[in-house]
Design a protein around this motif. Structure first.
Motif, PDB file in Angstrom:
ATOM      1  N   LEU A  51       0.828  -1.201   0.000  1.00 25.95           N
ATOM      2  CA  LEU A  51       0.000   0.000   0.000  1.00 25.95           C
ATOM      3  C   LEU A  51       0.863   1.253   0.000  1.00 25.95           C
ATOM      4  N   SER A  52       1.928   1.224   0.769  1.00 24.78           N
ATOM      5  CA  SER A  52       2.847   2.363   0.842  1.00 24.78           C
ATOM      6  C   SER A  52       3.561   2.585  -0.488  1.00 24.78           C
ATOM      7  N   ILE A  53       3.959   1.512  -1.149  1.00 26.62           N
ATOM      8  CA  ILE A  53       4.642   1.629  -2.442  1.00 26.62           C
ATOM      9  C   ILE A  53       3.696   2.233  -3.477  1.00 26.62           C
ATOM     10  N   VAL A  54       2.461   1.738  -3.512  1.00 27.95           N
ATOM     11  CA  VAL A  54       1.488   2.279  -4.463  1.00 27.95           C
ATOM     12  C   VAL A  54       1.224   3.752  -4.151  1.00 27.95           C
ATOM     13  N   ALA A  55       1.045   4.082  -2.883  1.00 30.86           N
ATOM     14  CA  ALA A  55       0.779   5.469  -2.486  1.00 30.86           C
ATOM     15  C   ALA A  55       1.952   6.385  -2.822  1.00 30.86           C
ATOM     16  N   SER A  56       3.162   5.853  -2.822  1.00 37.58           N
ATOM     17  CA  SER A  56       4.362   6.648  -3.090  1.00 37.58           C
ATOM     18  C   SER A  56       4.698   6.733  -4.576  1.00 37.58           C
ATOM     19  N   SER A  57       4.002   5.977  -5.399  1.00 38.95           N
ATOM     20  CA  SER A  57       4.256   5.950  -6.842  1.00 38.95           C
ATOM     21  C   SER A  57       3.597   7.136  -7.537  1.00 38.95           C
ATOM     22  N   ALA A  58       4.106   7.464  -8.716  1.00 39.96           N
ATOM     23  CA  ALA A  58       3.530   8.551  -9.515  1.00 39.96           C
ATOM     24  C   ALA A  58       2.052   8.276  -9.762  1.00 39.96           C
ATOM     25  N   GLY A  59       1.229   9.265  -9.480  1.00 37.93           N
ATOM     26  CA  GLY A  59      -0.210   9.108  -9.675  1.00 37.93           C
ATOM     27  C   GLY A  59      -0.846   8.133  -8.706  1.00 37.93           C
ATOM     28  N   GLN A  60      -0.120   7.740  -7.684  1.00 32.67           N
ATOM     29  CA  GLN A  60      -0.577   6.745  -6.699  1.00 32.67           C
ATOM     30  C   GLN A  60      -1.079   5.478  -7.391  1.00 32.67           C
ATOM     31  N   GLU A  61      -0.285   5.058  -8.400  1.00 25.61           N
ATOM     32  CA  GLU A  61      -0.611   3.874  -9.185  1.00 25.61           C
ATOM     33  C   GLU A  61       0.680   3.130  -9.495  1.00 25.61           C
ATOM     34  N   ALA A  62       0.625   1.777  -9.459  1.00 19.91           N
ATOM     35  CA  ALA A  62       1.808   0.980  -9.763  1.00 19.91           C
ATOM     36  C   ALA A  62       1.407  -0.308 -10.470  1.00 19.91           C
ATOM     37  N   CYS A  63       2.290  -0.753 -11.337  1.00 23.70           N
ATOM     38  CA  CYS A  63       2.114  -2.032 -12.024  1.00 23.70           C
ATOM     39  C   CYS A  63       2.542  -3.149 -11.074  1.00 23.70           C
ATOM     40  N   VAL A  64       1.856  -4.260 -11.147  1.00 20.25           N
ATOM     41  CA  VAL A  64       2.213  -5.390 -10.301  1.00 20.25           C
ATOM     42  C   VAL A  64       3.672  -5.790 -10.528  1.00 20.25           C
ATOM     43  N   CYS A  65       4.174  -5.591 -11.731  1.00 21.63           N
ATOM     44  CA  CYS A  65       5.565  -5.946 -12.036  1.00 21.63           C
ATOM     45  C   CYS A  65       6.547  -5.115 -11.207  1.00 21.63           C
ATOM     46  N   ASP A  66       6.126  -3.921 -10.768  1.00 24.66           N
ATOM     47  CA  ASP A  66       6.984  -3.060  -9.955  1.00 24.66           C
ATOM     48  C   ASP A  66       6.830  -3.307  -8.457  1.00 24.66           C
ATOM     49  N   LEU A  67       5.945  -4.203  -8.090  1.00 26.02           N
ATOM     50  CA  LEU A  67       5.668  -4.421  -6.676  1.00 26.02           C
ATOM     51  C   LEU A  67       6.278  -5.715  -6.127  1.00 26.02           C
ATOM     52  N   ILE A  68       6.716  -6.589  -7.000  1.00 27.30           N
ATOM     53  CA  ILE A  68       7.214  -7.899  -6.566  1.00 27.30           C
ATOM     54  C   ILE A  68       8.582  -7.789  -5.911  1.00 27.30           C
ATOM     55  N   GLU A  69       9.519  -7.173  -6.580  1.00 30.09           N
ATOM     56  CA  GLU A  69      10.898  -7.105  -6.077  1.00 30.09           C
ATOM     57  C   GLU A  69      11.034  -6.322  -4.767  1.00 30.09           C
ATOM     58  N   PRO A  70      10.378  -5.164  -4.605  1.00 28.94           N
ATOM     59  CA  PRO A  70      10.568  -4.397  -3.365  1.00 28.94           C
ATOM     60  C   PRO A  70      10.126  -5.119  -2.087  1.00 28.94           C
ATOM     61  N   VAL A  71       9.137  -5.985  -2.177  1.00 33.44           N
ATOM     62  CA  VAL A  71       8.683  -6.684  -0.972  1.00 33.44           C
ATOM     63  C   VAL A  71       9.341  -8.054  -0.805  1.00 33.44           C
ATOM     64  N   GLY A  72      10.039  -8.517  -1.836  1.00 36.52           N
ATOM     65  CA  GLY A  72      10.774  -9.774  -1.731  1.00 36.52           C
ATOM     66  C   GLY A  72       9.908 -11.010  -1.610  1.00 36.52           C
ATOM     67  N   LEU A  73       8.738 -10.962  -2.212  1.00 33.08           N
ATOM     68  CA  LEU A  73       7.831 -12.107  -2.186  1.00 33.08           C
ATOM     69  C   LEU A  73       7.591 -12.587  -3.609  1.00 33.08           C
ATOM     70  N   SER A  74       7.089 -13.814  -3.732  1.00 29.24           N
ATOM     71  CA  SER A  74       6.806 -14.357  -5.060  1.00 29.24           C
ATOM     72  C   SER A  74       5.612 -13.624  -5.679  1.00 29.24           C
ATOM     73  N   GLN A  75       5.514 -13.707  -7.012  1.00 28.39           N
ATOM     74  CA  GLN A  75       4.415 -13.053  -7.727  1.00 28.39           C
ATOM     75  C   GLN A  75       3.056 -13.536  -7.240  1.00 28.39           C
ATOM     76  N   THR A  77       2.190 -14.616  -4.300  1.00 30.37           N
ATOM     77  CA  THR A  77       1.954 -14.084  -2.955  1.00 30.37           C
ATOM     78  C   THR A  77       1.626 -12.599  -3.017  1.00 30.37           C
ATOM     79  N   VAL A  78       2.355 -11.857  -3.837  1.00 30.21           N
ATOM     80  CA  VAL A  78       2.069 -10.425  -4.013  1.00 30.21           C
ATOM     81  C   VAL A  78       0.670 -10.252  -4.587  1.00 30.21           C
ATOM     82  N   SER A  79       0.316 -11.058  -5.577  1.00 27.37           N
ATOM     83  CA  SER A  79      -1.023 -10.978  -6.169  1.00 27.37           C
ATOM     84  C   SER A  79      -2.105 -11.254  -5.132  1.00 27.37           C
ATOM     85  N   HIS A  80      -1.881 -12.212  -4.257  1.00 24.59           N
ATOM     86  CA  HIS A  80      -2.834 -12.511  -3.180  1.00 24.59           C
ATOM     87  C   HIS A  80      -3.025 -11.285  -2.280  1.00 24.59           C
ATOM     88  N   HIS A  81      -1.916 -10.688  -1.851  1.00 24.92           N
ATOM     89  CA  HIS A  81      -2.004  -9.514  -0.969  1.00 24.92           C
ATOM     90  C   HIS A  81      -2.692  -8.347  -1.676  1.00 24.92           C
TER      91      HIS A  81
END
Length: 118
Positions: A51-75, A77-81
């Motif tokens: 939620l923090s990463i999305v809120a901190s992204s341009a336009g408060q929007e992020a692609c799922v591809c940009d969210l996997i690596e920063p949290v260190g979880l599998s795709q 698991t990230v999709s589930h969250h």
């Protein structure tokens, strides 16, 4: 030898002073259940980070591809969250080509903040 302490009478307690009336309507059962589900969605470190990463992204929007690596979880698991956060109303999802984009829904955070500060 047992020493007996003197009995000290307690002052009379005014029931009206002890049991003050409510000054506003408390949360109802249905609203409490809805709010508990919403707050439970936030009660996970990975979800808070996402939620923090999305809120901190341009336009408060992020692609799922940009969210996997920063949290260190599998795709998956990230999709589930992200699904849990979306179902709780914190994020909205849109599909662009093969990627899913997630946008912050600020009114959901405002609703939680309003409840906690009321």
């Amino acid at each position: 030898m047992v020493t007996m302490l003197p009995v000290i009478p307690s002052p009379a307690v005014d029931a009206a002073a002890c049991c003050a009336p409510l000054v506003k309507e408390p949360i109802g059962q249905v609203e409490a259940e809805r709010l508990a589900v919403t707050m439970k969605a936030l009660a996970d470190p990975a979800r808070l980070r996402l939620l923090s990463i999305v809120a901190s992204s341009a336009g408060q929007e992020a692609c799922v591809c940009d969210l996997i690596e920063p949290v260190g979880l599998s795709q998956p698991t990230v999709s589930h969250h992200l699904r849990v956060l979306t179902e709780a109303g914190f994020l909205s999802r849109s599909k662009r080509g093969t990627w899913a984009y997630y946008r912050l829904q600020p009114e959901a955070l405002t609703g939680i903040a309003d409840f906690l500060t009321a």
